[in-house]
Design a protein around this motif. Structure first.
Motif, PDB file in Angstrom:
ATOM      1  N   ARG A  93      -8.087  20.279 -42.896  1.00 29.71           N
ATOM      2  CA  ARG A  93      -8.974  19.900 -42.675  1.00 29.71           C
ATOM      3  C   ARG A  93      -9.658  20.212 -43.684  1.00 29.71           C
ATOM      4  NH1 ARG A  93     -12.644  20.205 -37.774  1.00 29.71           N
ATOM      5  NH2 ARG A  93     -14.115  18.161 -38.848  1.00 29.71           N
ATOM      6  N   ILE A  94      -9.787  21.453 -44.283  1.00 32.69           N
ATOM      7  CA  ILE A  94     -10.704  21.452 -44.959  1.00 32.69           C
ATOM      8  C   ILE A  94      -9.750  21.313 -46.960  1.00 32.69           C
ATOM      9  CG2 ILE A  94     -11.570  23.929 -46.198  1.00 32.69           C
ATOM     10  CD1 ILE A  94     -11.855  24.899 -43.905  1.00 32.69           C
ATOM     11  N   ALA A  95      -8.781  21.521 -46.830  1.00 34.20           N
ATOM     12  CA  ALA A  95      -7.521  21.434 -48.087  1.00 34.20           C
ATOM     13  C   ALA A  95      -8.022  20.124 -48.129  1.00 34.20           C
ATOM     14  CB  ALA A  95      -5.800  21.924 -46.967  1.00 34.20           C
ATOM     15  N   GLU A  96      -7.688  19.244 -47.718  1.00 30.23           N
ATOM     16  CA  GLU A  96      -8.085  17.672 -47.379  1.00 30.23           C
ATOM     17  C   GLU A  96      -9.399  16.677 -47.688  1.00 30.23           C
ATOM     18  OE1 GLU A  96      -5.284  15.797 -43.788  1.00 30.23           O
ATOM     19  OE2 GLU A  96      -7.051  15.704 -43.547  1.00 30.23           O
ATOM     20  N   GLU A  97      -9.723  17.907 -47.487  1.00 33.51           N
ATOM     21  CA  GLU A  97     -11.350  17.299 -47.634  1.00 33.51           C
ATOM     22  C   GLU A  97     -11.453  17.956 -49.391  1.00 33.51           C
ATOM     23  OE1 GLU A  97     -16.019  17.576 -45.784  1.00 33.51           O
ATOM     24  OE2 GLU A  97     -14.343  17.278 -43.808  1.00 33.51           O
ATOM     25  N   GLY A  98     -11.497  18.956 -49.344  1.00 36.37           N
ATOM     26  CA  GLY A  98     -11.469  19.292 -51.352  1.00 36.37           C
ATOM     27  C   GLY A  98     -10.632  18.795 -52.066  1.00 36.37           C
ATOM     28  N   ILE A  99      -9.333  18.135 -52.116  1.00 35.50           N
ATOM     29  CA  ILE A  99      -8.989  17.399 -52.576  1.00 35.50           C
ATOM     30  C   ILE A  99     -10.307  16.352 -53.620  1.00 35.50           C
ATOM     31  CG2 ILE A  99      -7.523  15.763 -53.242  1.00 35.50           C
ATOM     32  CD1 ILE A  99      -4.943  17.266 -51.198  1.00 35.50           C
ATOM     33  N   VAL A 100     -10.039  16.176 -54.914  1.00 38.02           N
ATOM     34  CA  VAL A 100     -10.921  15.371 -55.647  1.00 38.02           C
ATOM     35  C   VAL A 100     -10.357  14.297 -56.452  1.00 38.02           C
ATOM     36  CG1 VAL A 100     -12.694  15.177 -57.346  1.00 38.02           C
ATOM     37  CG2 VAL A 100     -12.613  17.392 -55.726  1.00 38.02           C
ATOM     38  N   LEU A 101     -10.815  12.915 -56.107  1.00 36.18           N
ATOM     39  CA  LEU A 101      -9.725  12.180 -56.838  1.00 36.18           C
ATOM     40  C   LEU A 101     -10.367  11.526 -58.042  1.00 36.18           C
ATOM     41  CD1 LEU A 101      -7.922   9.137 -57.310  1.00 36.18           C
ATOM     42  CD2 LEU A 101      -9.523   7.744 -55.714  1.00 36.18           C
ATOM     43  N   GLY A 112      -3.549  26.482 -49.178  1.00 31.31           N
ATOM     44  CA  GLY A 112      -2.719  27.393 -48.067  1.00 31.31           C
ATOM     45  C   GLY A 112      -2.165  26.625 -47.333  1.00 31.31           C
ATOM     46  N   THR A 113      -1.901  27.680 -45.992  1.00 27.62           N
ATOM     47  CA  THR A 113      -0.458  26.763 -45.362  1.00 27.62           C
ATOM     48  C   THR A 113      -0.462  25.707 -45.326  1.00 27.62           C
ATOM     49  OG1 THR A 113      -1.133  27.982 -43.858  1.00 27.62           O
ATOM     50  CG2 THR A 113       0.126  26.782 -43.011  1.00 27.62           C
ATOM     51  N   GLU A 114      -1.917  24.251 -45.179  1.00 31.98           N
ATOM     52  CA  GLU A 114      -0.699  22.939 -44.977  1.00 31.98           C
ATOM     53  C   GLU A 114      -1.215  22.465 -46.379  1.00 31.98           C
ATOM     54  OE1 GLU A 114      -0.577  21.257 -41.881  1.00 31.98           O
ATOM     55  OE2 GLU A 114       0.529  22.870 -42.069  1.00 31.98           O
ATOM     56  N   SER A 115      -1.493  22.495 -47.302  1.00 35.06           N
ATOM     57  CA  SER A 115      -1.406  22.095 -48.994  1.00 35.06           C
ATOM     58  C   SER A 115      -0.560  20.989 -48.865  1.00 35.06           C
ATOM     59  CB  SER A 115      -0.882  23.256 -49.754  1.00 35.06           C
ATOM     60  OG  SER A 115      -1.083  22.404 -50.860  1.00 35.06           O
ATOM     61  N   GLY A 116       0.869  20.915 -48.467  1.00 24.61           N
ATOM     62  CA  GLY A 116       1.530  19.913 -49.023  1.00 24.61           C
ATOM     63  C   GLY A 116       1.769  18.533 -47.891  1.00 24.61           C
ATOM     64  N   ASN A 117       1.362  19.092 -46.665  1.00 25.67           N
ATOM     65  CA  ASN A 117       0.777  18.109 -45.541  1.00 25.67           C
ATOM     66  C   ASN A 117      -0.666  17.224 -46.432  1.00 25.67           C
ATOM     67  OD1 ASN A 117       2.703  17.774 -44.219  1.00 25.67           O
ATOM     68  ND2 ASN A 117       2.385  19.308 -43.356  1.00 25.67           N
ATOM     69  N   ALA A 118      -1.389  18.083 -46.567  1.00 21.85           N
ATOM     70  CA  ALA A 118      -3.046  17.399 -47.350  1.00 21.85           C
ATOM     71  C   ALA A 118      -2.544  16.763 -48.021  1.00 21.85           C
ATOM     72  CB  ALA A 118      -4.243  19.040 -47.152  1.00 21.85           C
ATOM     73  N   ILE A 119      -1.582  17.461 -48.984  1.00 18.78           N
ATOM     74  CA  ILE A 119      -1.426  15.924 -50.522  1.00 18.78           C
ATOM     75  C   ILE A 119      -1.075  14.496 -50.281  1.00 18.78           C
ATOM     76  CG2 ILE A 119      -0.055  16.098 -52.480  1.00 18.78           C
ATOM     77  CD1 ILE A 119      -0.734  18.997 -52.751  1.00 18.78           C
ATOM     78  N   ALA A 120       0.284  14.565 -49.400  1.00 18.66           N
ATOM     79  CA  ALA A 120       0.645  14.056 -49.080  1.00 18.66           C
ATOM     80  C   ALA A 120       0.337  12.961 -48.203  1.00 18.66           C
ATOM     81  CB  ALA A 120       1.850  14.174 -48.253  1.00 18.66           C
ATOM     82  N   SER A 121      -1.686  13.487 -46.951  1.00 17.74           N
ATOM     83  CA  SER A 121      -2.281  12.412 -46.252  1.00 17.74           C
ATOM     84  C   SER A 121      -2.971  11.892 -47.197  1.00 17.74           C
ATOM     85  CB  SER A 121      -3.015  13.351 -45.086  1.00 17.74           C
ATOM     86  OG  SER A 121      -3.872  12.627 -44.827  1.00 17.74           O
ATOM     87  N   VAL A 122      -3.315  12.527 -48.772  1.00 26.14           N
ATOM     88  CA  VAL A 122      -4.244  11.771 -49.458  1.00 26.14           C
ATOM     89  C   VAL A 122      -3.727  10.850 -49.954  1.00 26.14           C
ATOM     90  CG1 VAL A 122      -5.252  11.908 -51.366  1.00 26.14           C
ATOM     91  CG2 VAL A 122      -6.163  13.846 -49.544  1.00 26.14           C
ATOM     92  N   LEU A 123      -2.233  11.440 -50.727  1.00 26.54           N
ATOM     93  CA  LEU A 123      -1.219  10.407 -52.181  1.00 26.54           C
ATOM     94  C   LEU A 123      -0.947   9.032 -51.241  1.00 26.54           C
ATOM     95  CD1 LEU A 123       1.287  12.220 -53.100  1.00 26.54           C
ATOM     96  CD2 LEU A 123      -0.458  11.322 -54.015  1.00 26.54           C
TER      97      LEU A 123
END
Length: 719
Positions: free
Chosen positions: A354-362, A523-534
Motif C-alpha cells: 500500500r505504501i509503495a503504491e501510494e508513493g508512486i508519482v505520475l 521494497g518487498t512488493e515493489s513490482g506488484n505496486a508498479i504493475a498496479s499503477v501501470l
C-alpha cells in the motif's frame, strides 16, 4: 552454527561471569510504581562500574544492560526501512542467521511521497512489530535530514526538501513505531546533508537557516512525536562534532526543546570523552570493534571510569545519562505493556504494498498514455536492468534481507498473465565487460515490434548512486540510459518510463517520452505496486517531496559553489533558499516542481474562504476550499496550503508549505478541505532576536495541487 559463532557466544558468557554480573538473590521491582520512582530505585542499586557500562556498546549492535538487576541489553536494529541482517558480535560481517528474512518496506523518500501521515503510522507500526519479533527495542530511523542537493547519496533515506513535510511525515512514522513500545531514533542530528567527508566535515550554516530549514523536523520529532531516542550526526557543526556538540545537544535539544530521551552516537561518531560527558551524549556505538577489551576502550567506557576514580569528574552527569537510558528502557524492553511481534506477516506485506503504491508519482501522462490496457496490447516490451534487479539488499544501513522481493518484470507478468506477450530486453547493464551497443541495438529492434514499451531504469542502491557512505558522481543517469531512452522513443512512440531512484536526475529526453512514473525503491512488493499503477488498478496519488531541477546548476547549493566544500569545511551559502524556495525566488523552471503529481482522474478547486479576514497573534484562522473529482474514476488528491508574507523586515520565500491534506473522492464527489493558520504558520526566525517572529501585516494563503500549480489565493491580515 559455525564454530566461530559458538566461540563468541561462549566468550560472552565468560565475560558476564567475570564482570560481577552473577547474582545469588533476585531483585524485584513493584511494576505498579510510577516510572520515575522505578528509575531512581534501579539507579540506587547500581555500582559506578555498572552505570558506566550502560553507556557504551558491548557488540556491533548491542549495548550493556545490568544482568545482576535483571536489566537487559539494549538491542537496536539499523535502517529505517526494515530489519538489517544480524551482524557478528565483533565485526560488521553478516552473521548469516536463519531468522533474518523479513519485510522490506519502501524507502522513506517513497513514504514522504505519499504525503499521507496515515501511511507513516502504518509503516511504523508494521516495522516495529518485526523489530519486536527479533527482540529489538530501538529502530534507527527515521532520517529527516533535508534534501539540500540531489548529489547526496543518502537522500533516499530522508523525507525531502521541505521542513514542514518532513516534520509531519517523520512524526507519523515515530508515532507508529512507539505505539508498540519500540523506540524510534530520529537521525542524523544535525545538518548532515552530504556523504562526502561526512565523518569530519565542518558544517557552517547561519542561525536563521539552521532554525527554519534544518531543525524543524527534529523539533517536531521531539515535541510532537515524543521520540525516545535521537542519533547524533557524524559531521561537525561550527567546529564541534555533532555527537557531543554543546549548542545542538545541551542548549537546543535538552534545554530549549525539553528532550528527555537518549542521545546516541552514530557508529564511530564519538571523538572525545570529556565533551561526551558534559555535552549530552548518552549512549556510544561503533567506536571500535574486535574484542571485549575494545569495547572497554570506548570514550564512555574505561576512560570515563578513570576520570571518576581520579576525582576529575563527578557522578552527576553519569546519573543523568543512566536515568535517560533507563527511561527509554522502561518505555521499551522493560515495559509491561510491550506486545508480541511478528515477522513478514501477510499484514506487513500488505502494508508495504500500500505504501509503495501510494508513493508512486505520475510525473507526466501525455495523451493519457497511462494506464495501459493489456486487452489492447498483444506484445509489451520491458527494457532495463532495474526491471529485474532487487534493491532491498543494498544502500548501506538500509540493507534488508527480504523474505522475497517482487521485481518489476515479475509484477508486470503477474498482472498481465497470458493474454499479452511480455518480452524483456536488458537495454543497458551495470556490469563491466558487457557490450552496451549490442544491448541497445537489441532493445531498439524489439521496440519496433512491440505494441508498447515500458522502460524501467533510474539509479540503484550502490556506491556512487543511492547509497550510504558516498555521494553521487553525476546528475545524469548512469550506464548510457539517456541515449537508450531517446532511441526507444524514436523506435516506438508508445513509451512509458518507470524510474526507480531515491533522488532527482537529469531528463534530456523529457519531451520525447509520453508517460513517466517515479517509482522509488518499493521494497518487498515493489513490482506488484508498479504493475498496479501501470495497468490502472491503483490510481496514482503520490506527490514529489523535492524539486527536480533541470540542471544541477539550478540547485542553490551548486549555483553558489557551496557543495561539497573544500574537504574540511562546507558553508551553506544559500541560507534558507533550499529547493522550491530557490527556484521560485530566481524564477527557475524545474523539470518538476515540489508537490507535483498527476492522477488518472481530474480535480476542480472551488472558491477559497476564510473564517476571518483579520487575526490577532493569539487567534487561529481557518482556510477552506471545496475540491471536486471531475473525472471518471475514484482518486486521491493532496491539497496543499502555502503562505506568502506580503511584506517583511527580512527576505522571505515566495511561498512556504504550511499545511496539506490528502482526500479520496469518487467521481462527482466534493469535499471541503480546511486548514488552520496560526501565529506559527506566519513566523520566521530572526537571528537578531534569536527567536521566531510573526510580523503584523498582510499575508496571502495559496492553495493548490503543487508549489507551481496554485488554484486559489486570498489575502488576510495579522494584527
Amino acid at each position: 552454527m559455525k564454530l566461530v559463532k559458538r566461540i563468541e557466544i561462549l566468550f560472552l558468557c565468560v565475560i558476564s561471569s567475570l564482570t560481577g554480573f552473577s547474582q545469588t538473590k533476585p531483585v524485584y521491582q513493584d511494576a505498579t510504581r510510577p516510572m520515575e520512582e522505578r528509575i531512581e530505585d534501579a539507579l540506587s542499586r547500581m555500582t559506578v562500574e555498572e552505570k558506566v557500562r550502560l553507556l557504551h556498546a558491548n557488540g556491533g549492535y548491542r549495548s550493556w544492560g545490568v544482568p545482576r538487576l535483571g536489566i537487559p541489553d539494549n538491542n537496536p536494529t539499523d535502517g529505517p526501512v526494515g530489519l538489517r541482517p544480524e551482524m557478528e558480535w565483533s565485526n560488521w560481517n553478516n552473521a548469516h542467521a536463519n531468522n533474518d528474512s523479513c519485510t522490506a518496506f519502501p524507502s522513506t523518500i517513497c513514504l514522504a511521497a505519499t504525503w499521507n501521515p496515515e501511511m507513516g503510522v502504518l509503516f511504523g507500526k508494521a516495522y516495529s512489530e518485526e523489530a519486536l519479533y527479533r527482540n529489538k527495542n530501538i529502530i534507527l530511523g527515521p532520517g529527516v535530514n533535508i534534501f539540500r542537493t540531489p548529489m547526496n547519496g543518502r537522500n533516499f533515506e530522508y523525507m525531502g526538501e521541505d521542513p514542514y513535510l518532513a516534520s509531519k511525515m517523520g512524526v507519523s512514522y515515530i508515532q507508529g513505531v512507539q505505539s508498540n513500545h519500540v523506540a524510534a531514533c530520529v537521525k542524523h542530528f544535525a545538518v548532515n546533508n552530504q556523504e562526502t567527508n561526512r565523518n569530519s566535515i565542518n558544517t557552517l550554516v547561519d542561525e536563521r537557516a539552521l532554525h527554519e530549514i534544518y531543525l524543524p523536523a527534529f523539533k517536531a520529532a521531539v515535541q510532537e512525536g515524543k521520540v525516545w531516542t535521537v542519533m547524533g550526526a557524524y559531521n561537525q557543526y561550527n567546529g564541534q562534532h555533532c555527537c557531543h556538540n554543546k549548542y545542538l545537544l545541551e542548549d537546543i535539544l535538552r534545554k530549549e526543546w525539553g528532550f528527555d530521551g537518549v542521545l546516541l552516537s552514530d557508529f564511530g561518531g564519538t571523538h572525545n570523552t570529556e565533551e561526551a560527558i558534559f555535552n549530552g551524549l548518552d549512549l556510544e556505538y561503533g567506536t571500535r570493534l574486535g574484542s571485549a577489551e575494545a569495547f572497554n576502550k570506548y570514550y564512555l567506557a574505561d576512560p570515563y571510569l578513570k576520570l571518576i576514580r581520579e576525582g576529575k569528574v563527578g557522578e552527576k552527569e553519569l546519573n543523568e545519562k543512566v536515568r535517560r537510558i533507563l527511561r527509554m528502557m522502561y518505555r521499551t524492553n522493560m515495559s509491561a505493556d510491550r506486545p508480541w511481534g511478528s515477522l513478514a506477516s501477510a499484514e506487513h506485506i500488505e502494508a508495504a504494498r500500500r505504501i509503495a503504491e501510494e508513493g508512486i508519482v505520475l510525473l507526466q501522462n501525455k495523451k493519457n498514455m497511462l494506464p495501459l490496457n493489456p486487452a489492447n496490447l498483444k506484445k509489451i516490451l520491458v527494457v532495463g536492468e532495474n526491471a529485474v534487479r532487487t534493491t532491498a539488499n543494498g544502500g548501506g544501513s538500509s540493507e534488508v534481507q527480504a523474505k522475497y522481493e517482487v521485481v518489476p518484470l515479475e509484477g508486470i507478468r503477474n498482472w498481465v498473465g497470458r493474454q499479452t506477450e511480455i518480452v524483456y530486453q536488458a537495454g543497458y547493464s551495470s556490469r563491466k565487460g558487457v557490450s552496451a551497443d549490442s544491448l541497445k541495438r537489441e532493445a531498439v529492434q524489439a521496440a519496433k515490434e512491440a505494441d508498447a514499451v515500458v522502460f524501467i531504469g533510474g539509479l540503484a542502491k550502490e556506491e556512487g548512486l543511492d547509497s550510504e557512505g558516498a555521494d553521487r558522481k553525476s546528475y545524469e543517469l548512469p550506464y548510457g540510459q539517456n541515449d537508450l531512452i531517446s532511441a526507444l522513443a524514436d523506435a516506438n512512440p508508445r513509451l512509458v518510463a518507470v524510474m526507480i531512484s531515491g533522488n532527482a536526475y537529469a531528463m534530456p529526453w523529457l519531451k520525447e517520452v509520453p508517460a513517466i512514473l517515479q517509482a522509488w525503491y518499493g521494497g518487498t512488493e515493489s513490482g506488484n505496486a508498479i504493475a498496479s499503477v501501470l495497468f490502472g488498478k491503483t490510481n496514482p496519488s503520490g506527490k514529489l517531496p523535492f524539486t527536480f531541477p533541470a540542471r544541477l546548476e539550478d540547485n542553490a547549493a551548486h549555483a553558489m559553489g557551496a557543495y561539497p566544500g573544500d574537504g574540511k569545511t562546507v558553508e551553506y551559502k544559500e541560507g534558507i533558499w533550499v529547493g522550491y524556495r530557490w527556484t521560485e525566488k530566481e524564477k527557475i523552471q524545474p523539470l518538476f516542481a515540489f508537490g507535483h503529481g498527476l492522477s488518472y482522474t481530474t480535480f476542480k478547486y472551488g472558491k477559497i474562504s476564510l473564517s476571518k479576514e483579520v487575526m490577532n497573534e493569539s487567534d487561529q484562522l481557518v482556510v477552506t476550499i471545496p475540491v471536486t473529482n471531475t473525472g471518471s474514476c475514484e482518486g486521491a488528491e493532496t491539497v496543499q496550503l502555502y503562505i506568502n508574507d506580503q511584506k517583511a523586515s527580512l527576505p522571505r520565500p515566495v511561498k512556504e508549505l504550511k499545511g496539506f491534506r490528502k482526500v479520496r473522492l469518487t467521481p462527482g464527489e466534493t469535499c471541503n478541505v480546511s486548514f488552520v493558520v496560526d501565529k506559527e504558520s506566519l513566523s520566521y526566525y530572526d537571528p537578531v532576536k534569536h527567536g521566531w517572529v510573526a510580523e503584523p501585516g498582510k499575508f496571502q494563503a495559496l492553495v493548490g495541487s503543487a508549489s507551481d500549480d496554485i488554484k486559489a489565493k486570498v489575502i488576510f491580515e495579522l494584527k
